[in-house]
Design a protein around this motif. Sequence first.
Motif, PDB file in Angstrom:
ATOM      1  N   TRP A  14      51.016  23.030  48.569  1.00 41.66           N
ATOM      2  CA  TRP A  14      50.288  24.289  48.404  1.00 41.66           C
ATOM      3  C   TRP A  14      51.156  25.344  47.733  1.00 41.66           C
ATOM      4  O   TRP A  14      50.706  26.025  46.808  1.00 41.66           O
ATOM      5  N   HIS A  36      49.566  27.025  44.448  1.00 42.47           N
ATOM      6  CA  HIS A  36      48.554  28.063  44.636  1.00 42.47           C
ATOM      7  C   HIS A  36      48.801  29.351  43.863  1.00 42.47           C
ATOM      8  O   HIS A  36      47.870  30.135  43.695  1.00 42.47           O
ATOM      9  N   ARG A  61      43.269  30.467  42.609  1.00 42.25           N
ATOM     10  CA  ARG A  61      43.907  29.657  43.647  1.00 42.25           C
ATOM     11  C   ARG A  61      44.470  30.550  44.752  1.00 42.25           C
ATOM     12  O   ARG A  61      44.349  30.242  45.933  1.00 42.25           O
ATOM     13  N   TYR A  62      45.088  31.644  44.357  1.00 39.71           N
ATOM     14  CA  TYR A  62      45.680  32.547  45.351  1.00 39.71           C
ATOM     15  C   TYR A  62      44.606  33.157  46.245  1.00 39.71           C
ATOM     16  O   TYR A  62      44.825  33.386  47.436  1.00 39.71           O
ATOM     17  N   TRP A  80      43.548  31.698  49.664  1.00 35.48           N
ATOM     18  CA  TRP A  80      44.278  32.041  50.887  1.00 35.48           C
ATOM     19  C   TRP A  80      43.597  33.219  51.597  1.00 35.48           C
ATOM     20  O   TRP A  80      43.408  33.197  52.806  1.00 35.48           O
TER      21      TRP A  80
END
Length: 206
Positions: free
Chosen positions: A70, A74, A80-81, A84
């Motif tokens: 990850w 990420h 992608r971030y 979270w």
Amino acid sequence: MPATPSVAAAYAGPPTPAHEIPEVSTLQTELAATGSSPTETGYGRASSGKVWVAVHTEMPGVTAAMWDWWFGWHSAESARYKLWHPDAHLYAGLAVDNTAEPIPDRAKYIGNASYVDEYIGPKLQQLTIAVQNPLAHGFEVPDDHTTILARVGSAVAPLDVGWLAHQVRPIAGGCEMRSRFYLDMWGLRLPDIPRSGHPNEPDEGE
């Protein structure tokens, strides 16, 4: 997803007393390969005045190796971030995008830096997260563990503001992540000239 009961209780309760908060100089012991701390989830100021946050998270079905993947993956794209934290995380980019390189996952993020725009509380912050080698800082990291250690600083000024650490270690049925944040630890660093003018835009060639 709602906050875990321990996080909700810490948020609703008073800060941890200063004398119960370990100083950052003891972080290697605090995040030892075995054992736990009297306060695994809490917040407050240490006796030195440093802002401290601790969060304990259990993750069923997850391994430390997944966290290495990850962290190598990420921060290459904002989308992608945002996985979270879709609301707080707005932008992410890497100093060097190693995500497609045929190298171990840890080599993709250790020694690398990510540039992120995210809300911390109500305030938008533009940050540089420079990941360090935990072994070089005296951490013990067994093969089935991982420790992500990073210096946190401003993305728009040559200032460091603190440290973060995530220790991931196996438990029955998955793993636990023990996170520590120390802020108000100011220090100067060399400026990142390409990023300082446009911190939330990719460099040419990215």
